[in-house]
Scaffold this motif. Structure first.
Motif: not given
Length: 266
Positions: A170-189
């Motif tokens: 929900k957070e990622l969809i509502f905020s449209a946050k742009v993520m770099a690879t490090a964060e995407a890896l950390a959250i399992g995206l």
């Protein structure tokens, strides 16, 4: 030996050692998806799934982007339709979009998204429809639909919570946050980050690891395990029993048993 065949205009397919690489090939538009590209993508996945020589699939993009999402020019054309036709035209386009996502998700073989650059909106949705995701360092990802006044329409509302959990999705969809690879890896995206310049090599090696076993057992396992969040334990057990009965009849199972017993007897 590596051979390449170009499908009309926007998709390129190459086959190497049993791994098909399907490339979104519209780099001048950051591989934005239009109607023709979507049709070619569906055809490419359908052909790869039907090809018994193909054991695994990699989806990637040409140029500096994986996929920037849906084609904005197509969105404008949709809005220019007579007001009484906008909703029905949109409904038909959505059916086409979902056929494309289903073609990726429904393949009976392991599919790896190799994100080589930006993956926004529908581009990220398509990556999420794959079984696994590896990204090049420096790639960026965003569920950017909200910035266009839209909902995630390419399966993201189904796939994303299964990867990162409901609140984070929900957070990622509502905020449209742009993520770099490090964060995407950390959250399992995403599952892995490739070394610089090694994205496709690492994706190919990974695909080879994932396809050493019985193609039949992999296909049946994939079909069942993708349903585990929606079905009860007994339903999954029942599907597993049926799948195992099929596996008992395969030449792959017979050979594995015979090879094991022959090895013990030596």
């Amino acid at each position: 030996m590596n051979t390449a065949v170009s499908l009309p205009e926007f998709i390129t397919v190459s086959n190497c050692e049993g791994i098909a690489t399907i490339t979104l090939d519209r780099p001048d538009k950051r591989n934005a998806i239009n109607d023709q590209m979507r049709a070619e993508l569906i055809a490419a996945f359908t052909d790869a799934d039907a090809d018994t020589e193909v054991r695994g699939i990699i989806l990637t993009g040409a140029g500096k982007s994986f996929c920037s999402g849906g084609d904005i020019a197509g969105m404008r054309a949709r809005l220019e339709a007579p007001s009484g036709e906008v909703a029905f035209n949109g409904w038909k386009r959505q059916k086409s979009t979902h056929r494309g996502v289903a073609a990726i998700h429904g393949v009976t073989k392991p599919v790896i998204a190799a994100i080589n650059g930006d993956a926004y909106g529908l581009g990220l949705d398509m990556a999420l429809a794959c079984d696994f995701i590896i990204a090049a360092e420096g790639s960026e990802m965003s569920m950017s639909f909200i910035k266009r006044g839209l909902v995630s329409d390419g399966g993201g509302m189904y796939f994303l919570p299964r990867r990162v959990g409901l609140p984070k999705a929900k957070e990622l969809i509502f905020s449209a946050k742009v993520m770099a690879t490090a964060e995407a890896l950390a959250i399992g995206l995403i599952d892995r980050v490739a070394a610089p310049g090694a994205l496709l090599d690492e994706a190919h090696a990974w695909a080879k690891e994932l396809t050493v076993g019985s193609a039949t057992a992999i296909a049946l396992t994939k079909e069942i395990i993708d349903k585990t969040f929606e079905r009860s334990d007994e339903e999954i057990f029942a599907l597993g029993r049926k799948a195992q009965a099929v596996c008992y009849t395969t030449a792959e199972h017979r050979k594995a048993v015979e090879d094991f017993l022959n090895k013990l007897s030596k």
